[in-house]
Scaffold this active site. Structure first.
Site, PDB file in Angstrom:
ATOM      1  N   ASP A  95     111.295  75.940  55.163  1.00 35.54           N
ATOM      2  CA  ASP A  95     111.314  77.376  55.453  1.00 35.54           C
ATOM      3  C   ASP A  95     110.068  77.755  56.241  1.00 35.54           C
ATOM      4  OD1 ASP A  95     113.643  77.550  53.978  1.00 35.54           O
ATOM      5  OD2 ASP A  95     112.601  78.072  52.125  1.00 35.54           O
ATOM      6  N   ARG A  96     110.148  78.884  56.935  1.00 35.96           N
ATOM      7  CA  ARG A  96     109.071  79.279  57.847  1.00 35.96           C
ATOM      8  C   ARG A  96     107.696  79.332  57.170  1.00 35.96           C
ATOM      9  NH1 ARG A  96     110.301  84.592  60.512  1.00 35.96           N
ATOM     10  NH2 ARG A  96     109.439  85.486  58.632  1.00 35.96           N
TER      11      ARG A  96
END
Length: 244
Positions: A95-96
């Site tokens: 995830d970012r």
């Protein structure tokens, strides 16, 4: 008091284009005081002063003819790394706001071999997280996860209709009303650690999507991966060590 869109004020302040300023806000890098600015098109006082969090550099961990392994900083999308390391392709994603071990492959035969290992749950994946509340003994969550996409955004929850998912949590350090834990993930569903921690009422700090309090980032780091006889480690970020 004159008002202007947040990204336009930021673009002027930082001397960047409007689209770069939008990207900074979308990544969660722009603050006013201690408050993260969430909406790029939201209107603010034109004299607003932003504080912009810098993105760390991508650190190489390992490379050979088949694979590139990097320590991905928070606030970078996995797809951006794929564009940067062309023609290598992502073997998996983070995830970012999750940092840590990210693998890209250069060789199709190796990629197929690695995918089989992931499917057989033969890949060891260890994460570090800071979570809400006190976890004083190991916990295992073996609950299926269902992921749905809405407005191009994934959201997962524990559901009998979901796919099998098992995560092991081990407490490492308790400080005030929070715990640093080691997470060992099996299967590897979308947002698996985040979903299972919310399910046991210990959401990750910074993970507002799954019930955590606001923080500079989602406090989740992919620390160690073992694949096909190789082991890759991304050292714990300074922000995790200092978080006590």
């Amino acid at each position: 008091m004159s008002k202007e869109k947040a990204y336009k004020i930021l673009a002027i302040q930082e001397g960047v284009s409007n689209s770069q300023a939008k990207s900074m806000i979308d990544r969660g890098l722009a603050y006013v005081g201690n408050k993260k600015v969430m909406i790029a098109r939201g209107e603010l006082d034109a004299k607003t002063i932003f504080r912009v969090q810098k993105v760390e550099k991508i650190k190489p961990i390992f490379e050979n003819d088949e694979i590139i392994v990097v320590d991905k900083p928070a606030f970078i999308n996995s797809d951006e790394l794929e564009r940067q390391f062309k023609p290598a392709v992502l073997l998996h994603r983070l995830d970012r706001e999750t940092s840590g071990v990210l693998m890209l492959v250069k060789d199709e035969e190796f990629r197929q071999k690695a995918i089989k290992e992931f499917k057989k749950d033969n890949v060891y994946k260890e994460y570090i997280a800071w979570v809400e509340g006190i976890i004083s003994e190991p916990v295992e969550v073996d609950k299926p996860i269902l992921t749905q996409k809405k407005n191009n955004k994934a959201y997962s929850n524990v559901s009998g209709k979901g796919k099998p998912a098992r995560t092991e949590f081990f407490p490492d350090l308790v400080s005030a009303n929070k715990t640093k834990i080691k997470c060992i993930i099996h299967h590897g569903r979308t947002h698996q650690i985040r979903t299972h921690l919310r399910y046991i009422d210990h959401p990750i700090i910074g993970d507002e999507q799954y019930g955590g309090r606001r923080a500079k980032r989602v406090m989740l780091h992919a620390y160690k991966v073992r694949l096909l006889g190789m082991e890759f480690v991304a050292p714990e970020p300074k922000v995790f060590v200092d978080f006590q």
